[in-house]
Design a protein around this motif. Structure first.
Motif, PDB file in Angstrom:
ATOM      1  N   UNK A 240      38.839 -52.691 -62.991  1.00 34.51           N
ATOM      2  CA  UNK A 240      39.837 -53.695 -63.350  1.00 34.51           C
ATOM      3  C   UNK A 240      39.236 -54.809 -64.201  1.00 34.51           C
ATOM      4  N   UNK A 241      37.921 -55.034 -64.058  1.00 37.85           N
ATOM      5  CA  UNK A 241      37.237 -56.073 -64.834  1.00 37.85           C
ATOM      6  C   UNK A 241      36.648 -55.520 -66.136  1.00 37.85           C
ATOM      7  N   UNK A 242      36.988 -54.288 -66.473  1.00 39.09           N
ATOM      8  CA  UNK A 242      36.577 -53.743 -67.757  1.00 39.09           C
ATOM      9  C   UNK A 242      35.344 -52.870 -67.745  1.00 39.09           C
ATOM     10  N   UNK A 243      34.863 -52.511 -66.552  1.00 42.32           N
ATOM     11  CA  UNK A 243      33.686 -51.654 -66.459  1.00 42.32           C
ATOM     12  C   UNK A 243      34.071 -50.180 -66.483  1.00 42.32           C
ATOM     13  N   UNK A 244      33.198 -49.373 -67.058  1.00 45.13           N
ATOM     14  CA  UNK A 244      33.269 -47.929 -66.882  1.00 45.13           C
ATOM     15  C   UNK A 244      32.178 -47.544 -65.881  1.00 45.13           C
ATOM     16  N   UNK A 245      32.378 -46.429 -65.185  1.00 48.37           N
ATOM     17  CA  UNK A 245      31.466 -46.011 -64.125  1.00 48.37           C
ATOM     18  C   UNK A 245      30.626 -44.841 -64.624  1.00 48.37           C
ATOM     19  N   UNK A 246      29.315 -44.939 -64.452  1.00 49.97           N
ATOM     20  CA  UNK A 246      28.424 -43.856 -64.855  1.00 49.97           C
ATOM     21  C   UNK A 246      27.662 -43.322 -63.661  1.00 49.97           C
ATOM     22  N   UNK A 247      27.490 -42.000 -63.634  1.00 48.89           N
ATOM     23  CA  UNK A 247      26.693 -41.326 -62.622  1.00 48.89           C
ATOM     24  C   UNK A 247      25.619 -40.493 -63.313  1.00 48.89           C
ATOM     25  N   UNK A 248      24.385 -40.628 -62.856  1.00 47.91           N
ATOM     26  CA  UNK A 248      23.317 -39.765 -63.367  1.00 47.91           C
ATOM     27  C   UNK A 248      23.181 -38.510 -62.519  1.00 47.91           C
ATOM     28  N   UNK A 249      23.853 -38.477 -61.371  1.00 40.95           N
ATOM     29  CA  UNK A 249      23.852 -37.314 -60.475  1.00 40.95           C
ATOM     30  C   UNK A 249      25.187 -36.585 -60.613  1.00 40.95           C
ATOM     31  N   UNK A 250      25.181 -35.303 -60.986  1.00 44.24           N
ATOM     32  CA  UNK A 250      26.442 -34.578 -61.165  1.00 44.24           C
ATOM     33  C   UNK A 250      27.227 -34.383 -59.884  1.00 44.24           C
ATOM     34  N   UNK A 251      26.541 -34.359 -58.739  1.00 45.02           N
ATOM     35  CA  UNK A 251      27.269 -34.240 -57.476  1.00 45.02           C
ATOM     36  C   UNK A 251      28.066 -35.512 -57.197  1.00 45.02           C
ATOM     37  N   UNK A 252      27.467 -36.669 -57.479  1.00 43.09           N
ATOM     38  CA  UNK A 252      28.187 -37.940 -57.292  1.00 43.09           C
ATOM     39  C   UNK A 252      29.406 -38.018 -58.213  1.00 43.09           C
ATOM     40  N   UNK A 253      29.232 -37.648 -59.479  1.00 39.49           N
ATOM     41  CA  UNK A 253      30.374 -37.718 -60.397  1.00 39.49           C
ATOM     42  C   UNK A 253      31.447 -36.704 -60.013  1.00 39.49           C
ATOM     43  N   UNK A 254      31.035 -35.542 -59.513  1.00 48.18           N
ATOM     44  CA  UNK A 254      31.991 -34.534 -59.047  1.00 48.18           C
ATOM     45  C   UNK A 254      32.821 -35.085 -57.891  1.00 48.18           C
ATOM     46  N   UNK A 255      32.169 -35.811 -56.991  1.00 48.18           N
ATOM     47  CA  UNK A 255      32.887 -36.410 -55.870  1.00 48.18           C
ATOM     48  C   UNK A 255      33.850 -37.491 -56.352  1.00 48.18           C
ATOM     49  N   UNK A 256      33.381 -38.394 -57.217  1.00 50.60           N
ATOM     50  CA  UNK A 256      34.200 -39.537 -57.633  1.00 50.60           C
ATOM     51  C   UNK A 256      35.363 -39.148 -58.527  1.00 50.60           C
ATOM     52  N   UNK A 257      35.147 -38.194 -59.414  1.00 53.60           N
ATOM     53  CA  UNK A 257      36.193 -37.914 -60.415  1.00 53.60           C
ATOM     54  C   UNK A 257      37.021 -36.680 -60.079  1.00 53.60           C
ATOM     55  N   UNK A 258      36.502 -35.797 -59.215  1.00 54.03           N
ATOM     56  CA  UNK A 258      37.240 -34.580 -58.884  1.00 54.03           C
ATOM     57  C   UNK A 258      37.768 -34.590 -57.450  1.00 54.03           C
ATOM     58  N   UNK A 259      36.858 -34.614 -56.484  1.00 54.43           N
ATOM     59  CA  UNK A 259      37.280 -34.449 -55.098  1.00 54.43           C
ATOM     60  C   UNK A 259      38.117 -35.614 -54.595  1.00 54.43           C
ATOM     61  N   UNK A 260      37.680 -36.850 -54.855  1.00 56.24           N
ATOM     62  CA  UNK A 260      38.434 -38.003 -54.372  1.00 56.24           C
ATOM     63  C   UNK A 260      39.840 -38.071 -54.962  1.00 56.24           C
ATOM     64  N   UNK A 261      39.985 -37.589 -56.181  1.00 54.79           N
ATOM     65  CA  UNK A 261      41.273 -37.720 -56.876  1.00 54.79           C
ATOM     66  C   UNK A 261      42.239 -36.585 -56.572  1.00 54.79           C
TER      67      UNK A 261
END
Length: 474
Positions: A240-261
């Protein structure tokens, strides 16, 4: 069936998985070398068919425990049913002490990181380390991680990166480093921050918790939801404050962008937020890698699909709008850097690195279908001879904490043997992968030096800077 009955009968869910997969049968030929779950499923089904002896409750429990959620099988509903069965087993039978301890990777990292010298000596000791492994259900032959003198979290605090930058302009990133990079391989997280800062990007490293994949995989829903609530609150506010989220671990990004959604777009809250007509359900269209969204939506008739397209999955108790906000602004580091490059905003004044490197794209990276951006990025470095492991059915076999367990260790080695043989055949000077769980397995089984691709990018930047300083003083 009411919720109480569902929780009391995980065998019924596991049995349904067996019958659904046996009825389809498409995974019988394709998963025989890179998966433990499907060969065992078909073995049990074939035995029951031939002998008439029903698959036992113990066999069903062991079967679902064999899935490491690599996410390479073609049916997301089967994966969801496996996790549902695991979760119901745990809700009914509980978790043993060893699993409950090792599934909380963040807690282990903090405890061992407080006194890394002592922790490393104890874990390396045949006597003390063996006793610790036995107590936690870890196989005696599994090498334990070496905990660094300074964690990434401590480095972040020294540099003030745990506070949001004052700058209001330019690109801003909230970095989700993940447990393995924070507490075991901090050099990867530091390299990520340095590469971003080399490109004039403001970096904020909030005190997040584990992404939740280890506890999710063990069926510990309570702990997984605790992690998810904490992380979503922090990162949704950052977006909401204008940040984008980056993950260097593909498992973390898979959780945040796929499973949680999963399912969040079907929720009443989301449908109302985009002004959908009450007769329809609108969701973002599934895009190919690199394709621009441009507001593309798929539309479904609500009278037909309202009982199917629901937000009723694993994370449905969490605010769906926060899940959507975080998912839509989460990117893999390589994906983000390649996007910068294609827009002309990435520094490419890399110093040469003369090396023969082989890149292994891990399972959860492939599942997200954004391509292999690190191949394009590393190709920008002069002198690198680069080859990639191709084929979707290669797996390192570690499966996070599963590969540490006494009853999974040998299967873990067997599962990864095909990939290890391929790497030995290629015999690279550098073995490159963005999954730090894979890195642990490679360090156990191979002599090759293993690095994260972002470490190579940082090395190329750093060598250029060192060369410039040398000229200035020369």
């Amino acid at each position: 069936m009411d919720k109480h009955q569902e929780k009391s009968d995980p065998e019924r869910t596991a049995r349904k998985i067996v019958m659904d997969c046996a009825d389809c049968d498409c995974c019988r030929p394709i998963m025989d070398e890179s998966c433990l779950f499907f060969p065992e499923l078909y073995r049990l089904y074939d035995k029951e068919t031939e002998t008439g002896q029903k698959i036992s409750a113990d066999e069903l429990r062991r079967l679902v425990d064999m899935c490491n959620f690599c996410a390479l099988c073609p049916c997301p509903n089967i994966r969801a049913d496996i996790i549902r069965a695991k979760t119901r087993f745990i809700e009914r039978d509980g978790l043993n002490f060893g699993v409950r301890t090792v599934e909380n990777v963040e807690r282990i990292g903090k405890i061992c990181g407080a006194l890394p010298g002592l922790a490393n000596r104890l874990l390396r000791s045949n006597f003390a380390g063996g006793m610790i492994k036995d107590a936690l259900g870890i196989h005696r032959d599994r090498n334990m991680p070496v905990f660094p003198e300074e964690s990434f979290s401590a480095w972040v605090k020294k540099r003030g990166l745990d506070v949001k930058p004052r700058s209001l302009g330019g690109r801003r990133i909230a970095y989700f480093a993940g447990c393995t990079a924070r507490y075991i391989f901090p050099e990867v997280a530091r390299a990520t921050v340095e590469v971003l800062q080399q490109n004039s990007i403001d970096v904020f490293c909030p005190d997040h918790k584990c992404c939740g994949m280890p506890s999710f995989l063990e069926g510990d829903r309570k702990l997984t939801l605790e992690f998810a609530h904490h992380n979503l609150n922090i990162f949704a506010d950052a977006v909401k404050e204008g940040y984008e989220i980056l993950c260097s671990c593909p498992t973390c990004s898979f959780m945040l962008r796929n499973l949680l959604a999963e399912g969040a777009y079907y929720s009443t809250e989301y449908q109302q937020s985009i002004g959908t007509d009450s007769k329809f359900i609108r969701v973002p269209a599934r895009l190919k890698p690199g394709e621009s969204p441009q507001g593309k939506m798929e539309v479904f008739d609500k009278t037909i699909f309202q009982n199917i397209l629901k937000d009723q999955g694993y994370f449905s108790s969490i605010d769906p709008l926060k899940r959507v906000v975080v998912a839509e602004k989460t990117y893999d580091v390589g994906e983000y850097l390649l996007r910068l490059h294609r827009s002309g905003a990435l520094r490419t004044d890399f110093s040469p690195i003369e090396s023969l490197a082989v890149y292994y794209p891990p399972c959860h990276q492939r599942e997200q279908e954004f391509g292999q951006p690190y191949l394009d990025l590393m190709a920008l470095i002069p002198g690198m001879a680069l080859e990639s492991i191709r084929g979707n059915l290669y797996c390192c076999g570690l499966a996070g904490v599963m590969g540490f367990k006494q009853d999974f260790y040998e299967e873990s080695i067997k599962l990864g043997s095909r990939l290890m043989d391929k790497i030995k055949e290629l015999n690279p000077e550098l073995l490159v992968t963005d999954c730090l769980s894979c890195r642990l397995q490679f360090k156990q089984l191979l002599p090759n030096k293993v690095v994260h691709p972002v470490e190579i990018l940082w090395q190329a930047y750093r060598m250029r800077a060192q060369g410039a300083r040398h000229k200035a003083h020369g």
